[in-house]
Motif scaffolding. Structure first.
Motif, PDB file in Angstrom:
ATOM      1  N   GLN A 212       0.815  -1.199   0.000  1.00  0.00           N
ATOM      2  CA  GLN A 212       0.000   0.000   0.000  1.00  0.00           C
ATOM      3  C   GLN A 212       0.858   1.262   0.000  1.00  0.00           C
ATOM      4  N   LEU A 213       1.940   1.249   0.769  1.00  0.00           N
ATOM      5  CA  LEU A 213       2.837   2.405   0.795  1.00  0.00           C
ATOM      6  C   LEU A 213       3.551   2.569  -0.544  1.00  0.00           C
ATOM      7  N   VAL A 214       3.934   1.467  -1.161  1.00  0.00           N
ATOM      8  CA  VAL A 214       4.548   1.535  -2.492  1.00  0.00           C
ATOM      9  C   VAL A 214       3.603   2.207  -3.473  1.00  0.00           C
ATOM     10  N   ASP A 215       2.349   1.785  -3.453  1.00  0.00           N
ATOM     11  CA  ASP A 215       1.354   2.378  -4.364  1.00  0.00           C
ATOM     12  C   ASP A 215       1.154   3.861  -4.068  1.00  0.00           C
ATOM     13  N   PHE A 216       1.130   4.226  -2.800  1.00  0.00           N
ATOM     14  CA  PHE A 216       0.932   5.629  -2.423  1.00  0.00           C
ATOM     15  C   PHE A 216       2.064   6.509  -2.947  1.00  0.00           C
ATOM     16  N   VAL A 217       3.296   6.075  -2.760  1.00  0.00           N
ATOM     17  CA  VAL A 217       4.443   6.881  -3.203  1.00  0.00           C
ATOM     18  C   VAL A 217       4.473   6.981  -4.720  1.00  0.00           C
ATOM     19  N   GLU A 218       4.244   5.866  -5.394  1.00  0.00           N
ATOM     20  CA  GLU A 218       4.328   5.861  -6.852  1.00  0.00           C
ATOM     21  C   GLU A 218       3.202   6.671  -7.489  1.00  0.00           C
ATOM     22  N   SER A 219       2.005   6.563  -6.958  1.00  0.00           N
ATOM     23  CA  SER A 219       0.861   7.233  -7.583  1.00  0.00           C
ATOM     24  C   SER A 219       0.760   8.708  -7.223  1.00  0.00           C
ATOM     25  N   GLN A 220       1.212   9.083  -6.029  1.00  0.00           N
ATOM     26  CA  GLN A 220       1.026  10.450  -5.560  1.00  0.00           C
ATOM     27  C   GLN A 220       2.251  11.344  -5.744  1.00  0.00           C
ATOM     28  N   TYR A 221       3.441  10.753  -5.930  1.00  0.00           N
ATOM     29  CA  TYR A 221       4.650  11.581  -5.902  1.00  0.00           C
ATOM     30  C   TYR A 221       5.586  11.396  -7.102  1.00  0.00           C
ATOM     31  N   LEU A 222       5.891  10.173  -7.468  1.00  0.00           N
ATOM     32  CA  LEU A 222       6.984   9.952  -8.410  1.00  0.00           C
ATOM     33  C   LEU A 222       6.704  10.532  -9.792  1.00  0.00           C
ATOM     34  N   SER A 223       5.511  10.324 -10.307  1.00  0.00           N
ATOM     35  CA  SER A 223       5.188  10.873 -11.632  1.00  0.00           C
ATOM     36  C   SER A 223       5.229  12.396 -11.620  1.00  0.00           C
ATOM     37  N   GLU A 224       4.672  12.980 -10.591  1.00  0.00           N
ATOM     38  CA  GLU A 224       4.663  14.438 -10.466  1.00  0.00           C
ATOM     39  C   GLU A 224       6.083  14.979 -10.334  1.00  0.00           C
ATOM     40  N   GLN A 225       6.946  14.237  -9.649  1.00  0.00           N
ATOM     41  CA  GLN A 225       8.322  14.685  -9.459  1.00  0.00           C
ATOM     42  C   GLN A 225       9.091  14.690 -10.780  1.00  0.00           C
ATOM     43  N   VAL A 226       8.871  13.691 -11.592  1.00  0.00           N
ATOM     44  CA  VAL A 226       9.523  13.639 -12.903  1.00  0.00           C
ATOM     45  C   VAL A 226       9.082  14.818 -13.769  1.00  0.00           C
ATOM     46  N   GLU A 227       7.799  15.143 -13.720  1.00  0.00           N
ATOM     47  CA  GLU A 227       7.292  16.279 -14.482  1.00  0.00           C
ATOM     48  C   GLU A 227       7.928  17.586 -14.009  1.00  0.00           C
ATOM     49  N   ALA A 228       8.077  17.739 -12.697  1.00  0.00           N
ATOM     50  CA  ALA A 228       8.670  18.967 -12.156  1.00  0.00           C
ATOM     51  C   ALA A 228      10.132  19.103 -12.571  1.00  0.00           C
ATOM     52  N   ILE A 229      10.866  18.005 -12.562  1.00  0.00           N
ATOM     53  CA  ILE A 229      12.277  18.035 -12.976  1.00  0.00           C
ATOM     54  C   ILE A 229      12.394  18.465 -14.430  1.00  0.00           C
ATOM     55  N   LYS A 230      11.542  17.911 -15.284  1.00  0.00           N
ATOM     56  CA  LYS A 230      11.570  18.270 -16.699  1.00  0.00           C
ATOM     57  C   LYS A 230      11.257  19.761 -16.895  1.00  0.00           C
ATOM     58  N   LYS A 231      10.262  20.260 -16.196  1.00  0.00           N
ATOM     59  CA  LYS A 231       9.853  21.657 -16.339  1.00  0.00           C
ATOM     60  C   LYS A 231      10.963  22.613 -15.907  1.00  0.00           C
ATOM     61  N   ILE A 232      11.567  22.362 -14.762  1.00  0.00           N
ATOM     62  CA  ILE A 232      12.610  23.258 -14.260  1.00  0.00           C
ATOM     63  C   ILE A 232      13.882  23.129 -15.086  1.00  0.00           C
ATOM     64  N   ALA A 233      14.161  21.951 -15.605  1.00  0.00           N
ATOM     65  CA  ALA A 233      15.319  21.779 -16.492  1.00  0.00           C
ATOM     66  C   ALA A 233      15.175  22.658 -17.732  1.00  0.00           C
TER      67      ALA A 233
END
Length: 264
Positions: A212-233
């Motif tokens: 459940q924690l794996v799903d929470f981190v992957e669904s709520q944070y990781l995708s959004e974090q990748v998008e933020a890195i791309k935008k700021i880059a």
């Protein structure tokens, strides 16, 4: 159907030598338990045996897979009786609880740095309102990430333990890069660091088999974090092109009006 069978029995029993009835104790097998109607002929002599009964569903079930009233006894014994212990906690290890608290601290620290950047660009002698707006929104977003982790911690029955936050810098001007590029490169580094910390949290959840924690981190944070890195880059690349001069003001105006509807 039964009338036809009875008629057939009557006609067949008259065809023997001694006209013995076919409904003997041996021919009516399992009359209380069979729950079926059987029609058969005896070897070497004609006849029909009819066996019917009720109560076929009275037999107990065998091979039950799930017995809730038995299995729940174990769970009832695990329900805490003290007020200090969570009632909701289930299969939530101390390692996962500690890792979530660490990530909460990471999010608050990054939010604090972004808030310092907002204050810098909002100064009257800097006056880059677009960058001030961007970093204020970024600070709020990181704080929301921390709060979401806190809510999840409580949901799983853990305890939120807030830790110390490091005082950020207050000056962000750079002799070679200027303040805008220097600040955006700092933001890119912080987003990558945050992503690394999130991946560490995800790995702790995997090691502890906390699906459940794996799903929470992957669904709520990781995708959004990748998008933020791309935008700021992309912002870093654009600021490297414009240098420290007039182009910074145009970049700042782009951030200031980003998301606004253009009226023709």
């Amino acid at each position: 159907m039964l009338l036809k069978a009875a008629s057939a029995i009557s006609s067949l029993t008259t065809q023997g030598d001694n006209l013995r009835p076919l409904f003997s104790s041996g021919s009516c097998q399992g009359s209380q338990n069979s729950g079926v109607v059987r029609v058969s002929t005896r070897k070497n002599r004609p006849g029909i045996v009819v066996s019917a009964s009720k109560g076929a569903n009275d037999r107990p079930l065998t091979g039950v897979i799930f017995e809730p009233f038995e299995e729940v006894k174990k769970e009832l014994s695990l329900v805490p009786t003290t007020l200090q212990v969570s009632l909701a906690r289930q299969k939530f290890t101390g390692d996962c609880e500690a890792a979530i608290n660490e990530q909460i601290n990471v999010e608050y620290n990054v939010s604090y740095v972004y808030h310092a950047l907002f204050a810098y660009f909002d100064r009257d002698n800097v006056a880059l309102k677009g960058l001030a707006k961007f970093f204020k929104e970024s600070s709020l977003e990181e704080r929301e990430h921390a709060e979401k982790l806190m809510e999840y911690q409580n949901k799983r029955g853990g305890k939120v333990k807030l830790q110390s936050i490091v005082m950020p810098l207050s000056e962000f001007d750079h002799a070679e890069k200027g303040d805008a590029l220097h600040a955006m490169e700092l933001a890119l580094s912080l987003e990558k660091l945050t992503n690394e910390k999130l991946l560490n949290l995800q790995s702790v959840a995997v090691r502890n088999n906390d699906v459940q924690l794996v799903d929470f981190v992957e669904s709520q944070y990781l995708s959004e974090q990748v998008e933020a890195i791309k935008k700021i880059a992309e912002y870093v690349a654009q600021l490297r092109r414009v240098g420290k001069g007039h182009g910074v003001w145009h970049f700042d105006q782009m951030l200031l009006h980003e998301g606004e509807e253009v009226v023709a």
